[in-house]
Design a protein around this motif. Sequence first.
Motif, PDB file in Angstrom:
ATOM      1  N   UNK A 110       1.414  -0.912  -0.029  1.00 12.36           N
ATOM      2  CA  UNK A 110      -0.220  -0.032  -0.456  1.00 12.36           C
ATOM      3  C   UNK A 110       0.506   1.401  -0.251  1.00 12.36           C
ATOM      4  N   UNK A 111       1.958   1.227   0.270  1.00 11.51           N
ATOM      5  CA  UNK A 111       2.774   2.989   0.612  1.00 11.51           C
ATOM      6  C   UNK A 111       3.473   3.068  -0.123  1.00 11.51           C
ATOM      7  N   UNK A 112       3.873   1.835  -1.598  1.00 13.93           N
ATOM      8  CA  UNK A 112       4.431   2.249  -2.513  1.00 13.93           C
ATOM      9  C   UNK A 112       3.581   3.047  -3.403  1.00 13.93           C
ATOM     10  N   UNK A 113       2.010   2.090  -3.617  1.00 13.97           N
ATOM     11  CA  UNK A 113       1.109   2.745  -4.386  1.00 13.97           C
ATOM     12  C   UNK A 113       0.592   4.006  -3.712  1.00 13.97           C
ATOM     13  N   UNK A 114       0.894   4.330  -2.624  1.00 12.58           N
ATOM     14  CA  UNK A 114       0.809   6.089  -2.326  1.00 12.58           C
ATOM     15  C   UNK A 114       1.782   6.865  -2.507  1.00 12.58           C
ATOM     16  N   UNK A 115       2.918   6.038  -2.926  1.00 18.20           N
ATOM     17  CA  UNK A 115       3.976   6.690  -3.508  1.00 18.20           C
ATOM     18  C   UNK A 115       3.650   6.932  -5.065  1.00 18.20           C
TER      19      UNK A 115
END
Length: 193
Positions: A82-87
């Motif tokens: 999820x953190x990568x998608x947010x980035x």
Amino acid sequence: MKSTLLAAALIASSTAAFAEAQKFALDPSHSQVVFSYNHLGYSTTTGMFSGFEGEITFDEANPENSSVSVSMPVKSMFTGWEAREGHFMSEDFFGAKDGDLITFTSTGIEVTGDKTANITGDLTMNGITKAVVLAANLNQVAPYPFGPNEGVPTAGFNATTTVVRSDFDLGQFAPYVSDEVEISISIEAFQQK
């Protein structure tokens, strides 16, 4: 005997249906756009897009007269973290808002074999449009075998291409994170009545 007659009728109607170009709508539940890129030389990271829509006009007799148009929401990206998608959705990359789309519209088709073709088209991503070429393979065209779509002529295709993300102003961290992104597409599409 009954099933043999039914199969013969389905094949005959399918053949007749393809005497001229037919419109097919993508089945998003059995279609995927998967991307992958090299991360710092250590690993290959993958992700995918979902929720896309599209239409194929397929001329089986003259495939070069066929066409395809597809769109998918930027925010449908899934990478498994999820953190990568947010980035990726941040201003470092897409700066994505609800409703932002990635689109592809074919501009020409060069038949390269019995079931292969190069599909040239305009890819629009991050507000920038560039020409790309998809190396496409026709898997099959046949009546769907069961369920609510039983008997509906269905087409399946695979395609691959490579895009340079910096061409679309998405080049953050290149060349350490590869600028080239491999894209693999697999779709099913139902003939429209």
